[in-house]
Design an enzyme around this catalytic site. Structure first.
Site, PDB file in Angstrom:
ATOM      1  N   LYS A  79       0.862  -1.184   0.000  1.00  0.00           N
ATOM      2  CA  LYS A  79       0.000   0.000   0.000  1.00  0.00           C
ATOM      3  C   LYS A  79       0.899   1.235   0.000  1.00  0.00           C
ATOM      4  O   LYS A  79       1.972   1.229   0.641  1.00  0.00           O
ATOM      5  CB  LYS A  79      -0.859  -0.037   1.267  1.00  0.00           C
ATOM      6  CG  LYS A  79      -1.907   1.058   1.385  1.00  0.00           C
ATOM      7  CD  LYS A  79      -2.738   0.845   2.660  1.00  0.00           C
ATOM      8  CE  LYS A  79      -3.845   1.853   2.833  1.00  0.00           C
ATOM      9  NZ  LYS A  79      -4.676   1.576   4.025  1.00  0.00           N
ATOM     10  N   SER A 154      -9.559   1.435   2.983  1.00  0.00           N
ATOM     11  CA  SER A 154      -8.739   2.284   2.151  1.00  0.00           C
ATOM     12  C   SER A 154      -7.651   1.548   1.383  1.00  0.00           C
ATOM     13  O   SER A 154      -7.063   2.102   0.467  1.00  0.00           O
ATOM     14  CB  SER A 154      -8.072   3.361   3.010  1.00  0.00           C
ATOM     15  OG  SER A 154      -7.223   2.735   3.969  1.00  0.00           O
ATOM     16  N   SER A 178      -9.639  -1.157   7.122  1.00  0.00           N
ATOM     17  CA  SER A 178      -9.098  -0.971   5.774  1.00  0.00           C
ATOM     18  C   SER A 178      -8.365  -2.145   5.150  1.00  0.00           C
ATOM     19  O   SER A 178      -7.993  -2.072   3.975  1.00  0.00           O
ATOM     20  CB  SER A 178      -8.177   0.239   5.738  1.00  0.00           C
ATOM     21  OG  SER A 178      -8.953   1.403   5.682  1.00  0.00           O
TER      22      SER A 178
HETATM   23  N1  GLN Z   1     -12.884   3.323   6.372  1.00  0.00           N
HETATM   24  C1  GLN Z   1     -12.370   3.744   7.638  1.00  0.00           C
HETATM   25  C2  GLN Z   1     -12.086   5.211   7.620  1.00  0.00           C
HETATM   26  O1  GLN Z   1     -12.418   5.806   6.672  1.00  0.00           O
HETATM   27  C3  GLN Z   1     -11.174   2.932   7.984  1.00  0.00           C
HETATM   28  C4  GLN Z   1      -9.917   3.420   7.414  1.00  0.00           C
HETATM   29  C5  GLN Z   1      -8.741   2.564   7.696  1.00  0.00           C
HETATM   30  O2  GLN Z   1      -8.855   1.499   8.304  1.00  0.00           O
HETATM   31  N2  GLN Z   1      -7.586   3.063   7.327  1.00  0.00           N
HETATM   32  O3  GLN Z   1     -11.566   5.781   8.530  1.00  0.00           O
END
Ligand code: GLN
Length: 482
Positions: A79, A154, A178
């Site tokens: 990532k 994400s 994420s």
């Molecule tokens: N979707 C969640 C957020 O927007 C989790 C993000 C993540 O785990 N980095 O914060």
């Protein structure tokens, strides 16, 4: 030779039996990326030159008859919030568009030591804020199962890269879901280890009390092998725990597995619910299934969004155009800051920075941040209580399958995607998402005819702290039942 859909085990056997060389394997993956990624957009940077020289080294090891480390020759994608020396690291943000990493993240170093092949860096929501990868400053990634759908987020790029077979495994980061949520949307395995089990040195921080790096893989065994390689006490990350978690056998027949009633309520897609319940029934032929209650679940999302935003506002202060980040012309310092941050951060990031600074500000701290911390303790206690009675907990990973690109334009509906995953981060627990099959896509919501095969659904398995292997080994058993 077709080098398709390989697992780590396949790579090991193939290299050992000289069915292919590491170089051929690396080249085959870049060919696939070239063919498929035009449509999917999982990668932001390709590191072909590096990959080929790594592969050459592995081929030399083979030539010399050396014992290969478990992940030697295995193609991996990172990532784009993990530093890879000499390569761009954007965190999906315009503010870091030209930032080049000056050192390797510890997880990168661990995999380098194993002789893994680095394919490149994958797309993500800006600074890991989002559930669809649409918040990337460099355009969205598409779901390989249906190009009209999001891959989740994400870590959507990493999930899509593995699901589309452009990489064997990948790493993502999970702050509120994420890794697990995009894994469930893309039909991959995604594992979030116990908080502190994997070093975050060299990971661009989002919310430090929640962030954890974890693997994406095509099956649970591969996720386990990657976890084994990256879990380590690291002197550069003081939150990394000083214990190496050990393999442990599990026997479904001797287990009691909890199903929290709060996770099967309003908002859960009917088809997803049916699918999950069917698997739970199947597991119930072996293990004892027990309905449990996690009474503070309904506060998980508000608590997560307050604590995460507060930490985000502190962690992102360094992107000011002076310490890090793009710069803008200005007449004075204040204008410089506001132009730099106003023009180079995306909308969602700015929203969270404002939320975070607000909840930390004097007069509001007690009302929001402090209270959220107290409720966080209650959420942790719920799980602790539950683990007195059950070994593991089964839930859906996400309330819906992958949704249409552009479908969730209001932030709240996007935030609801994390309803089953965020509490696991708040409590620091290990959790994995395992694909359990597909459900048909909603015909009325697609611009093209729905894909005949449908969209993947993930089952989440949550364990107590440091029970990472119990989670993974049970996941492997369940994977075999499906
Ligand atoms: N979707 C969640 C957020 O927007 C989790 C993000 C993540 O785990 N980095 O914060």
């Amino acid at each position: 030779m077709k080098l398709d859909n390989l697992t780590i085990e396949d790579v090991r056997t193939g290299l050992k039996e000289k069915e292919f060389s590491a170089t051929e394997l690396a080249e085959a993956h870049f060919d696939k990326i070239q063919k498929k990624d035009e449509d999917i957009s999982a990668f932001l940077t390709l590191t072909k030159e590096k990959a080929l020289s790594q592969a050459e080294e592995v081929d030399e090891w083979i030539e010399q008859g050396r014992d290969l480390p478990p992940l030697a020759g295995v193609p991996v994608a990172f990532k784009d919030n993990m530093l890879l020396e000499g390569e761009k690291c954007t965190a999906g943000s315009k503010i870091l568009e030209n930032y080049e990493a000056s050192y390797d993240a510890s997880v990168v170093e661990f995999l380098r030591g194993q002789g893994s092949i680095f394919l490149g860096k994958t797309n993500m929501d800006e600074f890991a804020m989002g559930s669809s990868t649409e918040n990337s400053a460099f355009g969205p990634t598409k779901n390989p199962h249906d190009l009209d759908k999001v891959p989740g987020g994400s870590s959507g790029g990493s999930a899509a890269a593995v699901a589309a077979d452009m990489s064997v495994v990948a790493l993502g980061s999970d702050t509120g879901g994420s890794v697990r949520q995009p894994a469930s949307f893309c039909g991959a395995v995604g594992f979030k280890p116990t908080y502190g089990a994997v070093s975050r040195y060299g990971l661009i921080a989002m919310a430090s009390s929640l962030d954890q790096i974890g693997p994406f893989a095509k099956n649970v065994n591969d996720a386990k092998l990657v976890f084994e390689a990256i879990q380590n006490k690291d002197r550069f990350d003081s939150t990394s725990v000083d214990r190496k978690l050990a393999e442990e056998e599990v026997d479904l027949e001797e287990m009691t597995i909890g199903v929290p009633k709060e996770y099967f309520s309003e908002g859960l897609d009917e088809k997803v619910e049916k699918k999950i319940k069917k698997v739970i029934e199947k597991v119930g032929e072996y293990a004892e299934i027990k309905e449990i209650s996690l009474p503070h679940s309904e506060y998980a999302l508000p608590v997560y969004y307050i604590i995460m935003s507060a930490e985000v506002s502190a962690n992102l202060a360094r992107y000011d155009g002076i310490k890090y980040g793009a710069t803008e012309e200005a007449d004075n310092l204040l204008e410089f800051y506001s132009k730099t941050r106003g023009q180079n951060f995306g909308k969602e990031v700015r929203r969270r920075l404002m939320l975070g600074t607000y909840t930390l500000s004097s007069g509001y701290y007690d009302a929001y941040y402090k209270r959220a911390q107290k409720v966080r303790t209650l959420i942790k206690k719920d799980f602790k209580q539950a683990f007195n009675d059950v070994d593991l907990i089964l839930t859906p990973t996400s309330p819906t399958p992958a949704f249409e690109l552009g479908a969730k334009s209001d932030p709240l509906s996007m935030y609801l995607s994390d309803i089953y995953t965020a509490s696991v981060n708040l409590a620091g627990l290990p959790g994995v998402s395992v694909p359990i099959g597909k459900v048909p896509a909603e015909p009325e919501s697609t611009s093209r005819p729905p894909q005949a095969e449908g969209l993947p659904v993930g089952l989440q398995i949550i364990g107590d702290v440091f029970e990472d292997y119990q989670v993974l080994n049970t996941a492997q058993k369940i994977e075999q039942l499906i």
